[in-house]
Design a protein around this motif. Structure first.
Motif: not given
Ligand SMILES: [Zn+2]
Length: 472
Positions: A26-30, A212-214, A237-243
């Motif tokens: 489980l990854y959670v953006c901190g 960073e998160c990826s 945009p953060h998660h769309e871009n990570e994905l």
């Protein structure tokens, strides 16, 4: 038993099937550690704490990774001459840790900092350049961008067509092929401190936020993992871009996307411009931590919490009913043969609610019904039923992290009491020092005598007076 979760990408409830039997990654953006934690941060961390506790109860070995974004535009913007960006980031990180701990959020399995994962980001960016999904800006800025037009699935998470998306406002658009392209690497600017600069194959600079998160999720959970969580405001945009960047680089990435709802204050969105931000410190000063936990954890994780002036009082009343039954039943059952019936058992209806997309409101309804049944049983001297109800209440409150008898709440109380005592004694020692400097030894000695009489030992050293409690 099947756990179902609402997957943002599928826009549907899906049965949860782990990538590896018995395990959950489980990854959670901190937090971006730019300023003090507010109610929204605390709520988000609490949602994934409850999810993690439930998955653990269901027998999964959960690895929870929650990062710290300690280098970012906002961290640099909030630094000052008297506080370097890295000092600010660490100070704020400690505030977040304290707020999480205060309300019983278990520490993540790993808590990577972005600044400690820059080589992993370089490697990912290089893979994207090699596969034609990223490019170094042609304007000499040293920026590297993700090419959104090169990835047909861009927009799959937030269900938007590229043409309808807002521009990425993260860098000067002149070096971009498309204004929606987002920065993977940001070339060094003269206005930024040298300490915020890393060398890279594309020139000195620092990472963009999304990469960073990826990089951190794949380092600690592998290229494919089970669940990615975060606040709904991070979906685009953060998660769309990570994905996009992880998938374009060939990583399987998250199999389920879980997003928690935001917090409104008296019916309004919380924003800096409205000046209605509610900080964790204010919440914790207004009510015991377990009440804050109840207040922010009781809603369904996907719903908006509308925090009002009554929220903490209502949560306190609910916690009082639970604690009242636990104390009353403990007194009544003590020394009877029914204490053996107190086995902590989770009722099936509670479990069914939690399995169904973590429906905490329904689960709490079962909890409060059980408290009522237990009180009724005590009223009618039905100790067998009361003991059974007590066992269920203990089990349910434990798994939700709101067992009022759990040691962490005492520890929190002790820590808070110690901090308050330290503030008071330090103040008195300062007064004593002032009196001594003014050669007013009558006052100085009186302060000392009062502290000693209260059981506090004072030791005068070269660095000033230190205090301790006898027997510490
Ligand atoms: Zn993130």
């Amino acid at each position: 038993m099947t756990i179902r979760l609402y997957d943002t990408r599928a826009q549907a409830l899906r049965d949860f099937e782990p990538l590896v039997e018995g395990k959950v990654g489980l990854y959670v953006c901190g937090p971006t550690v730019q300023s003090s934690p507010h109610i929204g941060h605390v709520r988000s961390a609490l949602v994934y704490d409850i999810l993690r506790r439930w998955l653990s109860y269901r027998g999964f070995d959960v690895t929870l990774v929650r990062n710290v974004t300690d280098i970012d535009d906002k961290v640099l913007a909030n630094a000052s001459e008297s506080e370097h960006w890295w000092a600010l980031a660490y100070r704020v990180e400690l505030e977040f840790t304290a707020a999480y701990r205060a309300i019983g959020v278990l520490p993540p399995t790993y808590e990577p900092r972005a600044t400690a994962n820059v080589p992993q980001m370089h490697e990912l960016i290089q893979r994207l350049i090699d596969s034609g999904h990223a490019y170094a800006a042609g304007d000499g800025s040293g920026d590297v961008y993700f090419d959104v037009r090169s990835w047909a699935d861009y927009g799959a998470l937030s269900h938007q067509s590229v043409n309808d998306m807002q521009d990425a406002a993260d860098a000067d658009p002149r070096g971009k092929r498309d204004p929606r392209d987002f920065a993977l690497w940001k070339g060094r600017k003269d206005s930024e401190p040298a300490s915020a600069t890393w060398s890279s194959p594309w020139g000195p600079g620092r990472p963009g936020w999304h990469i960073e998160c990826s990089a951190m999720s794949s380092r600690y959970l592998g290229p494919e993992f089970d669940i990615h969580g975060g606040g709904l405001d991070l979906r685009f945009p953060h998660h769309e871009n990570e994905l996009a960047q992880s998938a374009a680089a060939g990583d399987g990435f998250a199999r389920y996307w879980v997003h928690n709802g935001l917090v409104h204050i008296n019916g309004q969105k919380m924003s800096k411009s409205l000046g209605n931000s509610l900080y964790a410190a204010e919440l914790l000063a207004s009510a015991p931590p377990i009440v804050v936990r109840y207040a922010l954890g009781q809603a369904h994780y996907r719903s908006i919490i509308d925090y009002t002036d009554r929220s903490l009082a209502e949560a306190a009343a609910a916690m009082e009913r639970i604690e009242g039954f636990l104390s009353r039943s403990a007194r009544r059952l003590e020394g009877t043969r029914f204490t053996s019936a107190e086995l902590p058992v989770i009722p099936d209806e509670f479990a069914a609610a939690m399995d169904d997309d973590l429906s905490v409101p329904q689960a709490l309804a079962v909890l409060h019904d059980t408290v009522r049944e237990g009180n009724t049983a005590l009223d009618s001297e039905d100790l067998q039923t009361a003991a059974s109800a007590r066992g269920k209440v203990v089990a349910m409150t434990r798994v939700l992290g709101i067992d009022p008898l759990a040691p962490e709440w005492n520890t929190t109380r002790d820590t808070a009491a110690r901090a308050a005592l330290d503030a008071l004694v330090t103040r008195l020692l300062d007064d004593r020092q002032t009196a001594r400097a003014a050669k007013d030894f009558t006052v100085a000695d009186r302060i000392r005598d009062e502290l000693v009489a209260a059981g506090i030992t004072i030791e005068d050293t070269q660095t000033g007076a230190h205090w301790s409690i006898e027997g510490d």
